[in-house]
Enzyme design. Structure first.
Site, PDB file in Angstrom:
ATOM      1  N   PHE A 101      -7.792  -3.955  -0.840  1.00 13.88           N
ATOM      2  CA  PHE A 101      -8.523  -4.540   0.293  1.00 13.88           C
ATOM      3  C   PHE A 101      -9.776  -3.725   0.604  1.00 13.88           C
ATOM      4  O   PHE A 101      -9.693  -2.493   0.694  1.00 13.88           O
ATOM      5  CB  PHE A 101      -7.577  -4.541   1.496  1.00 13.88           C
ATOM      6  CG  PHE A 101      -7.999  -5.364   2.671  1.00 13.88           C
ATOM      7  CD1 PHE A 101      -8.233  -6.727   2.553  1.00 13.88           C
ATOM      8  CD2 PHE A 101      -8.111  -4.772   3.920  1.00 13.88           C
ATOM      9  CE1 PHE A 101      -8.575  -7.488   3.665  1.00 13.88           C
ATOM     10  CE2 PHE A 101      -8.454  -5.525   5.037  1.00 13.88           C
ATOM     11  CZ  PHE A 101      -8.691  -6.886   4.909  1.00 13.88           C
ATOM     12  N   SER A 169      -2.838  -1.264  -4.125  1.00 14.64           N
ATOM     13  CA  SER A 169      -2.643  -1.788  -2.781  1.00 14.64           C
ATOM     14  C   SER A 169      -2.531  -3.310  -2.777  1.00 14.64           C
ATOM     15  O   SER A 169      -1.638  -3.849  -3.404  1.00 14.64           O
ATOM     16  CB  SER A 169      -3.762  -1.293  -1.871  1.00 14.64           C
ATOM     17  OG  SER A 169      -3.426  -1.539  -0.533  1.00 14.64           O
ATOM     18  N   MET A 170      -3.436  -4.055  -2.132  1.00 15.83           N
ATOM     19  CA  MET A 170      -3.359  -5.517  -2.216  1.00 15.83           C
ATOM     20  C   MET A 170      -3.528  -5.977  -3.666  1.00 15.83           C
ATOM     21  O   MET A 170      -3.048  -7.055  -4.031  1.00 15.83           O
ATOM     22  CB  MET A 170      -4.406  -6.179  -1.330  1.00 15.83           C
ATOM     23  CG  MET A 170      -4.042  -6.186   0.152  1.00 15.83           C
ATOM     24  SD  MET A 170      -5.075  -7.351   1.043  1.00 15.83           S
ATOM     25  CE  MET A 170      -4.708  -6.881   2.740  1.00 15.83           C
ATOM     26  N   TRP A 194       0.793  -3.351  -1.797  1.00 14.31           N
ATOM     27  CA  TRP A 194       0.907  -3.888  -0.429  1.00 14.31           C
ATOM     28  C   TRP A 194       1.079  -5.395  -0.519  1.00 14.31           C
ATOM     29  O   TRP A 194       0.304  -6.083  -1.189  1.00 14.31           O
ATOM     30  CB  TRP A 194      -0.353  -3.541   0.359  1.00 14.31           C
ATOM     31  CG  TRP A 194      -0.326  -3.883   1.829  1.00 14.31           C
ATOM     32  CD1 TRP A 194      -0.076  -3.012   2.852  1.00 14.31           C
ATOM     33  CD2 TRP A 194      -0.601  -5.155   2.439  1.00 14.31           C
ATOM     34  NE1 TRP A 194      -0.156  -3.665   4.053  1.00 14.31           N
ATOM     35  CE2 TRP A 194      -0.474  -4.983   3.847  1.00 14.31           C
ATOM     36  CE3 TRP A 194      -0.916  -6.423   1.947  1.00 14.31           C
ATOM     37  CZ2 TRP A 194      -0.676  -6.024   4.755  1.00 14.31           C
ATOM     38  CZ3 TRP A 194      -1.102  -7.473   2.858  1.00 14.31           C
ATOM     39  CH2 TRP A 194      -0.981  -7.257   4.247  1.00 14.31           C
ATOM     40  N   ASP A 215       2.426   7.594   2.059  1.00 10.36           N
ATOM     41  CA  ASP A 215       1.645   6.373   2.294  1.00 10.36           C
ATOM     42  C   ASP A 215       1.970   5.801   3.671  1.00 10.36           C
ATOM     43  O   ASP A 215       3.112   5.400   3.920  1.00 10.36           O
ATOM     44  CB  ASP A 215       1.961   5.348   1.195  1.00 10.36           C
ATOM     45  CG  ASP A 215       0.992   4.160   1.175  1.00 10.36           C
ATOM     46  OD1 ASP A 215       0.393   3.855   2.228  1.00 10.36           O
ATOM     47  OD2 ASP A 215       0.847   3.548   0.105  1.00 10.36           O
ATOM     48  N   HIS A 247      -1.727   6.708   0.296  1.00 11.54           N
ATOM     49  CA  HIS A 247      -2.104   5.362  -0.129  1.00 11.54           C
ATOM     50  C   HIS A 247      -3.281   5.380  -1.108  1.00 11.54           C
ATOM     51  O   HIS A 247      -3.383   4.516  -1.976  1.00 11.54           O
ATOM     52  CB  HIS A 247      -2.464   4.520   1.100  1.00 11.54           C
ATOM     53  CG  HIS A 247      -2.676   3.078   0.787  1.00 11.54           C
ATOM     54  ND1 HIS A 247      -1.680   2.267   0.292  1.00 11.54           N
ATOM     55  CD2 HIS A 247      -3.782   2.277   0.895  1.00 11.54           C
ATOM     56  CE1 HIS A 247      -2.162   1.041   0.104  1.00 11.54           C
ATOM     57  NE2 HIS A 247      -3.423   1.026   0.457  1.00 11.54           N
TER      58      HIS A 247
HETATM   59  O1  9J3 Z   1      -5.327  -3.113  -0.223  1.00 13.10           O
HETATM   60  C1  9J3 Z   1      -4.910  -2.391   0.692  1.00 13.10           C
HETATM   61  O2  9J3 Z   1      -5.306  -1.223   0.893  1.00 13.10           O
HETATM   62  C2  9J3 Z   1      -3.903  -3.026   1.603  1.00 13.10           C
HETATM   63  C3  9J3 Z   1      -3.603  -2.267   2.814  1.00 13.10           C
HETATM   64  C4  9J3 Z   1      -4.343  -2.814   4.011  1.00 13.10           C
HETATM   65  O3  9J3 Z   1      -5.418  -2.377   4.327  1.00 13.10           O
HETATM   66  O4  9J3 Z   1      -3.728  -3.819   4.706  1.00 13.10           O
HETATM   67  C5  9J3 Z   1      -4.245  -4.115   5.994  1.00 13.10           C
HETATM   68  C6  9J3 Z   1      -4.292  -5.567   6.217  1.00 13.10           C
END
Ligand code: 9J3
Ligand code: ZN
Ligand code: ZN
Length: 300
Positions: A101, A169-170, A194, A215, A247
């Site tokens: 993200f 993450s995402m 995530w 994380d 993270h």
């Molecule tokens: O891609 C990410 O770092 C997902 C973690 C995030 O910021 O989620 C908040 C909606």
């Protein structure tokens, strides 16, 4: 179950044993035929691995790179392809990697040359927008693989039947989405993934889940651990929890991430049993490993 580990009948087994002994004799008489076991596995690439070779900053292949403009593609945001410069060793497996993200390909760029130099075509992508959610990132990873194998300038260097996905993450959440959508994928590796979806029983792709003990954005207790636990018990799967990590640990060069990602991709994209030694028996907790779970033994 592992289909290739089914027992055969006694008769077939002894016939097979005789055939293996004969082939073994013939192989022993052909100079160079035993080199690297390539006769057994046509997908094996590079020299026999050692702990130093999988921990090294670079593998044995010199790497070239080419940029893919977002204006020249649809379904994802362009990216950079890292690939072994030489064509002497035939085709390679390929892996698309999504950032997280608000991030761009630069956040995962270190994985490009690090993994490609071990003998893979690696595509670090940008997403259509940096705010895209995991399901969209999964679709974009698949669009990137389709571009890579069908239209890119390196398409002839790739074995389109040997593909994998990774992401941060995402992008890690998207990695699981991509595997769920396309069960023909050979390997998936979410890095501090995530996702609001915590359950992945639909996945049929060997998956290495990487979490970080510190994380606070995608805590392992509510992301990586339930992801791992919900994958089918019959699947080749592993959970690597990094020690002293956050993270954002996957956003810079990290030897623990690299060595187990290389081993997982080699083992499942290349069917390369030479890397089994780094995955089974399960790695023990250490200065860099908080916890490691998995369902060894895998079968070749
Ligand atoms: O891609 C990410 O770092 C997902 C973690 C995030 O910021 O989620 C908040 C909606
Ligand atoms: Zn689910
Ligand atoms: Zn844990």
């Amino acid at each position: 179950m592992h289909p290739r580990s089914q027992p055969r009948s006694r008769t077939v087994r002894s016939l097979w044993a005789g055939a293996v002994a004969t082939v073994g004799l013939v192989v022993a008489l052909i100079p160079g035929a035993g080199n690297a076991g390539a006769a057994d596995n046509p997908y094996e690439r590079g020299p026999a691995p050692t702990t130093s070779s999988i921990e090294a900053a670079r593998g044995s292949y010199a790497v070239s790179q080419t940029s893919v403009s977002s204006l020249s593609v649809t379904g994802f945001g362009g990216g950079t392809i890292y690939y072994p410069t030489s064509t002497a060793d035939g085709t390679f497996g390929a892996v698309a990697i999504s950032p997280g993200f608000t991030a761009t390909q630069s956040s995962i760029a270190w994985l490009g040359p690090r993994l490609a130099s071990q003998g893979f075509v690696i595509f670090t992508i940008d997403t259509n927008t940096t705010l895209d959610q995991p399901a969209s990132r999964g679709d974009q990873l698949l669009a990137a693989l389709d571009y890579l194998t069908q239209r890119s300038s390196v398409r002839t260097r790739i074995d389109a039947s040997r593909l994998g996905v990774m992401g941060h993450s995402m992008g890690g959440g998207g990695t699981l989405e991509a595997a769920k959508d396309r069960t023909s994928l050979q390997a998936a590796i979410p890095l501090t993934g995530w996702n609001t979806d915590k359950t992945w029983p639909e996945v049929r792709t060997p998956t290495l889940i990487v979490g970080a003990d510190g994380d606070t954005i995608a805590p392992v207790a509510t992301h990586s651990e339930p992801f791992y636990n919900s994958l089918p018990a019959s699947l080749d799967k592993a959970y690597l929890e990094l020690n002293g990590a956050t993270h954002l640990t996957p956003n810079s060069s990290n030897t623990t991430i690299a060595k187990y990602s290389i081993s997982w991709l080699k083992r499942f994209v290349d069917n390369d049993a030479r890397y089994e030694q780094f995955l089974c028996p399960l790695p023990r907790p250490s200065l860099t490993i908080e916890e490691y779970r998995g369902n060894c033994p895998h079968t070749s």
